[in-house]
Design an enzyme around this catalytic site. Sequence first.
Site, PDB file in Angstrom:
ATOM      1  N   GLY A 139       0.635  -1.335  -0.071  1.00  0.00           N
ATOM      2  CA  GLY A 139       0.064   0.013  -0.275  1.00  0.00           C
ATOM      3  C   GLY A 139       0.805   1.330  -0.064  1.00  0.00           C
ATOM      4  CB  ILE A 141       3.080   2.770   4.784  1.00  0.00           C
ATOM      5  CG1 ILE A 141       2.340   4.143   5.161  1.00  0.00           C
ATOM      6  CG2 ILE A 141       4.247   2.523   5.545  1.00  0.00           C
ATOM      7  CD1 ILE A 141       1.866   3.940   6.707  1.00  0.00           C
ATOM      8  CB  THR A 219       6.660   0.290  11.111  1.00  0.00           C
ATOM      9  OG1 THR A 219       6.679  -0.112   9.959  1.00  0.00           O
ATOM     10  CG2 THR A 219       8.239   0.532  11.466  1.00  0.00           C
ATOM     11  NE  ARG A 221      -2.629  -0.448  14.641  1.00  0.00           N
ATOM     12  CZ  ARG A 221      -2.395   0.621  14.319  1.00  0.00           C
ATOM     13  NH1 ARG A 221      -1.262   0.961  13.976  1.00  0.00           N
ATOM     14  NH2 ARG A 221      -3.261   1.863  14.069  1.00  0.00           N
ATOM     15  CD  GLU A 250       1.826  -0.522  20.976  1.00  0.00           C
ATOM     16  OE1 GLU A 250       1.029   0.449  20.941  1.00  0.00           O
ATOM     17  OE2 GLU A 250       2.067  -1.138  19.775  1.00  0.00           O
ATOM     18  CG  HIS A 269       2.589   2.689  18.275  1.00  0.00           C
ATOM     19  ND1 HIS A 269       1.601   1.742  18.880  1.00  0.00           N
ATOM     20  CD2 HIS A 269       2.559   3.374  16.996  1.00  0.00           C
ATOM     21  CE1 HIS A 269       0.806   2.018  17.474  1.00  0.00           C
ATOM     22  NE2 HIS A 269       1.399   2.863  16.811  1.00  0.00           N
TER      23      HIS A 269
END
Length: 308
Positions: A139, A141, A219, A221, A250, A269
């Site tokens: 996609g 990114i 980077t 999930r 997290e 994150h």
Amino acid sequence: MEPELALAQAHGVQLVVAQCRTEDEVISAARDADALLVQYAPISARVLKALPRLRAIGRYGVGVDTVDTAAATRQGVAVCNVPDYGTEDVSDHAIALAMALTRAVPRLDRQIRAGRYDYAEGRPIHRTCEQVFGVMGLGLIGSATARKAKGIGFKVIGYDPLRQPGETTEHGIEVVTWAELLRRSDILSIHVPLTDQTHHLLGSESIGRMKRGAKIVNTARGGIIETPALISAVRSGHLAGAALDVFEQEPVPSDSPLLDLPNIVMTPHISWYSEESYIELKSRTIQNVIDVLEGSSPRNIYNPEVLV
């Protein structure tokens, strides 16, 4: 909250700030809300049912995994995200993590601070031009990461279920099958959303199909990787290391075995962040829901059918 407050005031919207971590806290804070701006707060079917006035949800970021989008759609609530705000920032961070692993920067830094000065502690280090950089998800990114990795000198391949193996992307990236991506990648960079299909996509079976000595960069999930399987593969030496900006829990628990592995690089994150992306994200998130409340089409909406 300065960007949000400025836009809210300009449009005559009352903005109420609340810190919510549970469904009950969301319901209590948002009982009379026409719209929500959320990041990690759980917006479940139960929450939605308890908020009958709700018309729009603005999710900070690309993913909408904290929102029950099916329930929102049934209730006629627009779910808006910002899918393209952090393309450059996340891809920059993925490349930074990949290079930190490739050149063993964190390990060498730690050994100097410990009073040692020996390049051997970073071995083996290989030239980028001798390494295959695999991209999971092509996609916005993923494509940006692939383009940058190619510019550094990596041989870049990519997998995407919406792309046909054998074709070449507009940036000259070879599209391969899932099996080939696992088999060939020296560095595997993850750029897919967290869905039922991608949850624990990288588990013991798929990691076991990767070449010995490969490395993983995440980077996207945390839930895409099965954490115990990753830890086991790094401990055994099957994986040479991993660089993680996202985690299944997290913040990372203080007793997590990840903290004891020297060849795991971690950041909190933060791949989405730059000064520029910070302002863009906040402004566009609230502008999306203001557009819905004012009866116009937002720039980004995950479930556009609710506006028909």
